[in-house]
Design a protein around this motif. Structure first.
Motif, PDB file in Angstrom:
ATOM      1  N   VAL A  67      -3.795   0.958   5.192  1.00 31.26           N
ATOM      2  CA  VAL A  67      -3.620   2.299   4.638  1.00 31.26           C
ATOM      3  C   VAL A  67      -3.131   3.249   5.725  1.00 31.26           C
ATOM      4  CG1 VAL A  67      -4.772   4.269   3.564  1.00 31.26           C
ATOM      5  CG2 VAL A  67      -5.330   1.943   2.828  1.00 31.26           C
ATOM      6  N   VAL A  71       0.839  -1.195   0.000  1.00 30.80           N
ATOM      7  CA  VAL A  71       0.000   0.000   0.000  1.00 30.80           C
ATOM      8  C   VAL A  71       0.876   1.247   0.000  1.00 30.80           C
ATOM      9  CG1 VAL A  71      -1.635   1.357   1.366  1.00 30.80           C
ATOM     10  CG2 VAL A  71      -1.997  -1.096   1.069  1.00 30.80           C
ATOM     11  N   VAL A  80      -8.607  -2.412  -0.224  1.00 34.48           N
ATOM     12  CA  VAL A  80      -8.096  -3.026   1.008  1.00 34.48           C
ATOM     13  C   VAL A  80      -8.832  -2.406   2.182  1.00 34.48           C
ATOM     14  CG1 VAL A  80      -5.820  -3.463   0.011  1.00 34.48           C
ATOM     15  CG2 VAL A  80      -6.242  -1.313   1.239  1.00 34.48           C
ATOM     16  N   SER A  81      -8.551  -2.909   3.383  1.00 39.35           N
ATOM     17  CA  SER A  81      -9.151  -2.310   4.571  1.00 39.35           C
ATOM     18  C   SER A  81      -8.407  -1.031   4.934  1.00 39.35           C
ATOM     19  CB  SER A  81      -9.104  -3.287   5.747  1.00 39.35           C
ATOM     20  OG  SER A  81      -7.773  -3.460   6.199  1.00 39.35           O
ATOM     21  N   ALA A  82      -8.982  -0.242   5.822  1.00 38.89           N
ATOM     22  CA  ALA A  82      -8.372   1.029   6.197  1.00 38.89           C
ATOM     23  C   ALA A  82      -7.111   0.842   7.039  1.00 38.89           C
ATOM     24  CB  ALA A  82      -9.380   1.888   6.960  1.00 38.89           C
ATOM     25  N   ALA A 117      -8.545   3.484   1.076  1.00 36.77           N
ATOM     26  CA  ALA A 117      -8.673   2.031   1.181  1.00 36.77           C
ATOM     27  C   ALA A 117      -9.714   1.515   0.193  1.00 36.77           C
ATOM     28  CB  ALA A 117      -9.059   1.645   2.609  1.00 36.77           C
TER      29      ALA A 117
END
Length: 250
Positions: free
Chosen positions: A55, A20, A50-52, A45
């Protein structure tokens, strides 16, 4: 076994964070994420799929590199660089890379230098297909591998850190103007001079190339935005973007 599974999970999380971070670095350099603008982790995200959490972790790592700064309850602002910042980064790179290129030319075998040609050709190919992210990744590998031939790992780390901090502005504009290929071909010119054993010519080529790179950078204070095209209105300024379509709670 539970401990092993936990370690494997940590490794997977670290790899995702690094991936990321690399994606965000590339987006900043290409001007897709603009200096002075606030971006929230959840919005980024969603765009990255992707999930936060990775990130946020990636953004904190970028904050340690000076590329972003946290904005409470909003996200992260892409840091702006002054002309003086860019001039100083450029000067340091020249002080390091120009003499290093001379030393590598005089001491490294032709075979080792020739092994760099596919990467140099990859830079030209990416420029030809207007692939800015591919261009930047190949350019990064070329310069760091070339410096790495001097055999000093700390030198590679320093140059890599300078490249991260002195982000390339103006790359999208250069591509639109049809000038990116000429910049890309300087890598092949440099390599040919080194293979020919022309240390003086190679040093001058590297100095000229770095000066060309500096000319791509444009100060955010001039209102040119991430790609230097003057279209700053598209993304808004400062905190406004943090409250807009990329905004929201951090």
């Amino acid at each position: 076994m539970a401990d092993l599974r936990q370690r494997n999970l940590i490794l997977v999380q670290e790899r995702l964070r690094d991936q990321v971070a690399n994606a965000l670095r590339a987006a900043m350099i290409a001007g897709e994420l603009q200096a002075g603008t606030v971006y929230s982790a959840p919005a980024l995200a969603a765009e990255l799929g992707v999930s936060a959490t990775p990130v946020r972790e990636a953004m904190l790592a970028l904050a340690r590199e000076g590329m972003v700064e946290p904005v409470r309850n909003k996200g992260f602002r892409i840091t702006e660089l002054s002309d003086r910042d860019l001039d100083e980064y450029s000067e340091i790179r020249e002080l390091i890379e120009v003499p290093t290129i001379g030393r590598v030319t005089r001491t490294v075998s032709v075979e080792d230098l020739e092994s760099m040609r596919p990467v140099a050709q990859e830079i030209v190919a990416a420029a030809g297909r207007h692939d800015l992210i591919g261009y930047l990744e190949a350019d990064r590998r070329f310069h760091l591998q070339l410096v790495g031939l001097a055999g000093n790992a700390r030198l590679v780390e320093v140059v890599g850190d300078l490249r991260k901090r002195a982000r390339l502005f103006g790359l999208a504009r250069l591509d639109r103007n049809g000038e990116l290929i000429a910049s890309a071909e300087e890598h092949l010119e440099l390599l040919d001079l080194m293979i020919a054993g022309d240390a003086t010519g190679a040093q001058e080529c590297m100095r000229r190339h770095l000066g060309h790179v500096r000319s791509l950078w444009s100060s955010p204070v001039k209102g040119e935005g991430g790609d230097g095209d003057g279209d700053g209105d598209e993304h808004g300024d400062g905190d406004e973007h943090g409250d807009g379509d990329r905004g929201g709670a951090e």
